[in-house]
Design a protein around this motif. Sequence first.
Motif, PDB file in Angstrom:
ATOM      1  N   GLU A   5       0.885  -1.166   0.000  1.00 59.80           N
ATOM      2  CA  GLU A   5       0.000   0.000   0.000  1.00 59.80           C
ATOM      3  C   GLU A   5       0.922   1.215   0.000  1.00 59.80           C
ATOM      4  OE1 GLU A   5      -3.373   2.069  -0.293  1.00 59.80           O
ATOM      5  OE2 GLU A   5      -3.358  -0.110  -0.169  1.00 59.80           O
ATOM      6  N   VAL A   6       1.077   1.852  -1.149  1.00 56.72           N
ATOM      7  CA  VAL A   6       2.024   2.949  -1.320  1.00 56.72           C
ATOM      8  C   VAL A   6       1.269   4.272  -1.277  1.00 56.72           C
ATOM      9  CG1 VAL A   6       3.785   3.936  -2.838  1.00 56.72           C
ATOM     10  CG2 VAL A   6       3.460   1.452  -2.769  1.00 56.72           C
ATOM     11  N   LYS A   7       1.771   5.191  -0.463  1.00 55.46           N
ATOM     12  CA  LYS A   7       1.143   6.510  -0.337  1.00 55.46           C
ATOM     13  C   LYS A   7       2.181   7.609  -0.546  1.00 55.46           C
ATOM     14  CE  LYS A   7      -2.960   5.128   0.725  1.00 55.46           C
ATOM     15  NZ  LYS A   7      -4.059   5.306  -0.177  1.00 55.46           N
ATOM     16  N   GLN A   8       1.774   8.640  -1.284  1.00 58.70           N
ATOM     17  CA  GLN A   8       2.640   9.789  -1.519  1.00 58.70           C
ATOM     18  C   GLN A   8       2.803  10.618  -0.252  1.00 58.70           C
ATOM     19  OE1 GLN A   8       0.379  11.539  -4.773  1.00 58.70           O
ATOM     20  NE2 GLN A   8       2.142  11.214  -6.098  1.00 58.70           N
ATOM     21  N   TRP A   9       3.908  11.352  -0.212  1.00 61.70           N
ATOM     22  CA  TRP A   9       4.199  12.240   0.914  1.00 61.70           C
ATOM     23  C   TRP A   9       3.011  13.151   1.196  1.00 61.70           C
ATOM     24  CZ3 TRP A   9       6.493  13.478   5.118  1.00 61.70           C
ATOM     25  CH2 TRP A   9       6.573  14.800   5.541  1.00 61.70           C
ATOM     26  N   SER A  10       2.690  13.233   2.418  1.00 64.38           N
ATOM     27  CA  SER A  10       1.644  14.086   3.005  1.00 64.38           C
ATOM     28  C   SER A  10       0.227  13.708   2.578  1.00 64.38           C
ATOM     29  CB  SER A  10       1.897  15.573   2.713  1.00 64.38           C
ATOM     30  OG  SER A  10       1.520  15.912   1.392  1.00 64.38           O
ATOM     31  N   ARG A  11       0.065  12.605   1.868  1.00 64.17           N
ATOM     32  CA  ARG A  11      -1.284  12.160   1.496  1.00 64.17           C
ATOM     33  C   ARG A  11      -1.662  10.889   2.250  1.00 64.17           C
ATOM     34  NH1 ARG A  11      -2.297  13.341  -4.847  1.00 64.17           N
ATOM     35  NH2 ARG A  11      -1.653  15.498  -4.752  1.00 64.17           N
ATOM     36  N   TRP A  12      -1.078  10.709   3.429  1.00 66.62           N
ATOM     37  CA  TRP A  12      -1.383   9.520   4.200  1.00 66.62           C
ATOM     38  C   TRP A  12      -1.710   9.880   5.628  1.00 66.62           C
ATOM     39  CZ3 TRP A  12       2.730   9.972   7.438  1.00 66.62           C
ATOM     40  CH2 TRP A  12       3.954  10.370   6.912  1.00 66.62           C
ATOM     41  N   ASP A  13      -2.438   8.945   6.248  1.00 67.38           N
ATOM     42  CA  ASP A  13      -2.782   9.059   7.661  1.00 67.38           C
ATOM     43  C   ASP A  13      -2.861   7.635   8.221  1.00 67.38           C
ATOM     44  OD1 ASP A  13      -5.213   7.983   6.835  1.00 67.38           O
ATOM     45  OD2 ASP A  13      -6.255   9.887   6.919  1.00 67.38           O
ATOM     46  N   VAL A  14      -3.339   7.487   9.417  1.00 69.64           N
ATOM     47  CA  VAL A  14      -3.365   6.174  10.060  1.00 69.64           C
ATOM     48  C   VAL A  14      -4.249   5.185   9.288  1.00 69.64           C
ATOM     49  CG1 VAL A  14      -5.268   6.623  11.659  1.00 69.64           C
ATOM     50  CG2 VAL A  14      -3.431   5.053  12.319  1.00 69.64           C
ATOM     51  N   GLY A  15      -5.164   5.681   8.473  1.00 74.47           N
ATOM     52  CA  GLY A  15      -6.021   4.818   7.671  1.00 74.47           C
ATOM     53  C   GLY A  15      -5.258   3.935   6.697  1.00 74.47           C
ATOM     54  N   VAL A  16      -4.041   4.342   6.348  1.00 71.48           N
ATOM     55  CA  VAL A  16      -3.232   3.526   5.439  1.00 71.48           C
ATOM     56  C   VAL A  16      -2.962   2.142   6.032  1.00 71.48           C
ATOM     57  CG1 VAL A  16      -0.961   4.350   6.200  1.00 71.48           C
ATOM     58  CG2 VAL A  16      -1.273   3.595   3.863  1.00 71.48           C
ATOM     59  N   ALA A  17      -2.836   2.054   7.339  1.00 68.81           N
ATOM     60  CA  ALA A  17      -2.621   0.756   7.992  1.00 68.81           C
ATOM     61  C   ALA A  17      -3.863  -0.130   7.858  1.00 68.81           C
ATOM     62  CB  ALA A  17      -2.260   0.942   9.461  1.00 68.81           C
ATOM     63  N   PHE A  18      -5.029   0.463   7.968  1.00 66.55           N
ATOM     64  CA  PHE A  18      -6.265  -0.318   7.833  1.00 66.55           C
ATOM     65  C   PHE A  18      -6.457  -0.799   6.399  1.00 66.55           C
ATOM     66  CE2 PHE A  18      -7.203   2.805  11.293  1.00 66.55           C
ATOM     67  CZ  PHE A  18      -7.010   1.912  12.333  1.00 66.55           C
ATOM     68  N   GLU A  19      -6.103   0.059   5.429  1.00 64.25           N
ATOM     69  CA  GLU A  19      -6.188  -0.347   4.025  1.00 64.25           C
ATOM     70  C   GLU A  19      -5.261  -1.527   3.756  1.00 64.25           C
ATOM     71  OE1 GLU A  19      -5.868   2.859   1.112  1.00 64.25           O
ATOM     72  OE2 GLU A  19      -6.439   4.249   2.710  1.00 64.25           O
ATOM     73  N   SER A  20      -4.047  -1.436   4.266  1.00 57.88           N
ATOM     74  CA  SER A  20      -3.085  -2.511   4.061  1.00 57.88           C
ATOM     75  C   SER A  20      -3.513  -3.794   4.772  1.00 57.88           C
ATOM     76  CB  SER A  20      -1.699  -2.070   4.548  1.00 57.88           C
ATOM     77  OG  SER A  20      -0.727  -2.998   4.153  1.00 57.88           O
ATOM     78  N   ALA A  21      -4.087  -3.672   5.965  1.00 57.42           N
ATOM     79  CA  ALA A  21      -4.561  -4.848   6.699  1.00 57.42           C
ATOM     80  C   ALA A  21      -5.639  -5.580   5.917  1.00 57.42           C
ATOM     81  CB  ALA A  21      -5.073  -4.439   8.076  1.00 57.42           C
ATOM     82  N   ALA A  22      -6.450  -4.851   5.169  1.00 57.98           N
ATOM     83  CA  ALA A  22      -7.496  -5.469   4.357  1.00 57.98           C
ATOM     84  C   ALA A  22      -6.902  -6.343   3.256  1.00 57.98           C
ATOM     85  CB  ALA A  22      -8.397  -4.404   3.753  1.00 57.98           C
ATOM     86  N   HIS A  23      -5.669  -6.045   2.823  1.00 55.85           N
ATOM     87  CA  HIS A  23      -5.004  -6.849   1.799  1.00 55.85           C
ATOM     88  C   HIS A  23      -4.664  -8.252   2.303  1.00 55.85           C
ATOM     89  CE1 HIS A  23      -3.329  -3.058  -0.412  1.00 55.85           C
ATOM     90  NE2 HIS A  23      -4.645  -3.035  -0.268  1.00 55.85           N
ATOM     91  N   ARG A  24      -4.609  -8.417   3.605  1.00 56.45           N
ATOM     92  CA  ARG A  24      -4.247  -9.718   4.176  1.00 56.45           C
ATOM     93  C   ARG A  24      -5.267 -10.797   3.819  1.00 56.45           C
ATOM     94  NH1 ARG A  24      -0.427  -9.659   8.428  1.00 56.45           N
ATOM     95  NH2 ARG A  24      -0.428 -11.869   8.005  1.00 56.45           N
ATOM     96  N   ARG A  25      -6.447 -10.412   3.364  1.00 53.47           N
ATOM     97  CA  ARG A  25      -7.454 -11.397   2.956  1.00 53.47           C
ATOM     98  C   ARG A  25      -6.954 -12.237   1.790  1.00 53.47           C
ATOM     99  NH1 ARG A  25     -11.130  -6.778   2.656  1.00 53.47           N
ATOM    100  NH2 ARG A  25     -10.830  -7.092   0.441  1.00 53.47           N
ATOM    101  N   PHE A  26      -6.125 -11.636   0.913  1.00 54.86           N
ATOM    102  CA  PHE A  26      -5.695 -12.340  -0.291  1.00 54.86           C
ATOM    103  C   PHE A  26      -4.180 -12.378  -0.474  1.00 54.86           C
ATOM    104  CE2 PHE A  26      -6.994  -8.000  -1.282  1.00 54.86           C
ATOM    105  CZ  PHE A  26      -5.860  -7.477  -1.881  1.00 54.86           C
ATOM    106  N   SER A  27      -3.421 -12.093   0.583  1.00 53.03           N
ATOM    107  CA  SER A  27      -1.967 -12.137   0.481  1.00 53.03           C
ATOM    108  C   SER A  27      -1.372 -12.743   1.755  1.00 53.03           C
ATOM    109  CB  SER A  27      -1.403 -10.730   0.272  1.00 53.03           C
ATOM    110  OG  SER A  27      -1.565  -9.946   1.433  1.00 53.03           O
ATOM    111  N   HIS A  28      -0.123 -13.145   1.650  1.00 48.60           N
ATOM    112  CA  HIS A  28       0.590 -13.698   2.802  1.00 48.60           C
ATOM    113  C   HIS A  28       1.218 -12.604   3.660  1.00 48.60           C
ATOM    114  CE1 HIS A  28       0.090 -17.717   1.314  1.00 48.60           C
ATOM    115  NE2 HIS A  28       0.591 -17.355   0.146  1.00 48.60           N
ATOM    116  N   GLU A  29       1.542 -11.509   3.010  1.00 47.84           N
ATOM    117  CA  GLU A  29       2.203 -10.411   3.715  1.00 47.84           C
ATOM    118  C   GLU A  29       1.737  -9.091   3.120  1.00 47.84           C
ATOM    119  OE1 GLU A  29       6.750  -8.908   4.733  1.00 47.84           O
ATOM    120  OE2 GLU A  29       6.442 -10.738   3.599  1.00 47.84           O
TER     121      GLU A  29
END
Length: 70
Positions: A5-29
């Motif tokens: 889950e790649v985010k540009q400088w200053s366009r991210w917040d703590v929600g990026v962790a939740f977005e990435s966690a959702a990827h765990r449904r279909f990935s190993h890491e």
Amino acid sequence: MKTFEVKQWSRWDVGVAFESAAHRRFSHEAVVVLEWPNGNDFSLTDPTYKIDEISRECRRFGLGLYTLRP
């Protein structure tokens, strides 16, 4: 499979962790990648850019946390 889950400088917040966690449904890491500008120091405990919150959530969900410099 590893997802990023790649985010540009200053366009991210703590929600990026939740977005990435959702990827765990279909990935190993899953990994959060934050673009970080040259000349700024990076610290996992820095509250200025909420890195401390993002780091905490990444640990909680078992996510990787990378930085990317231009």
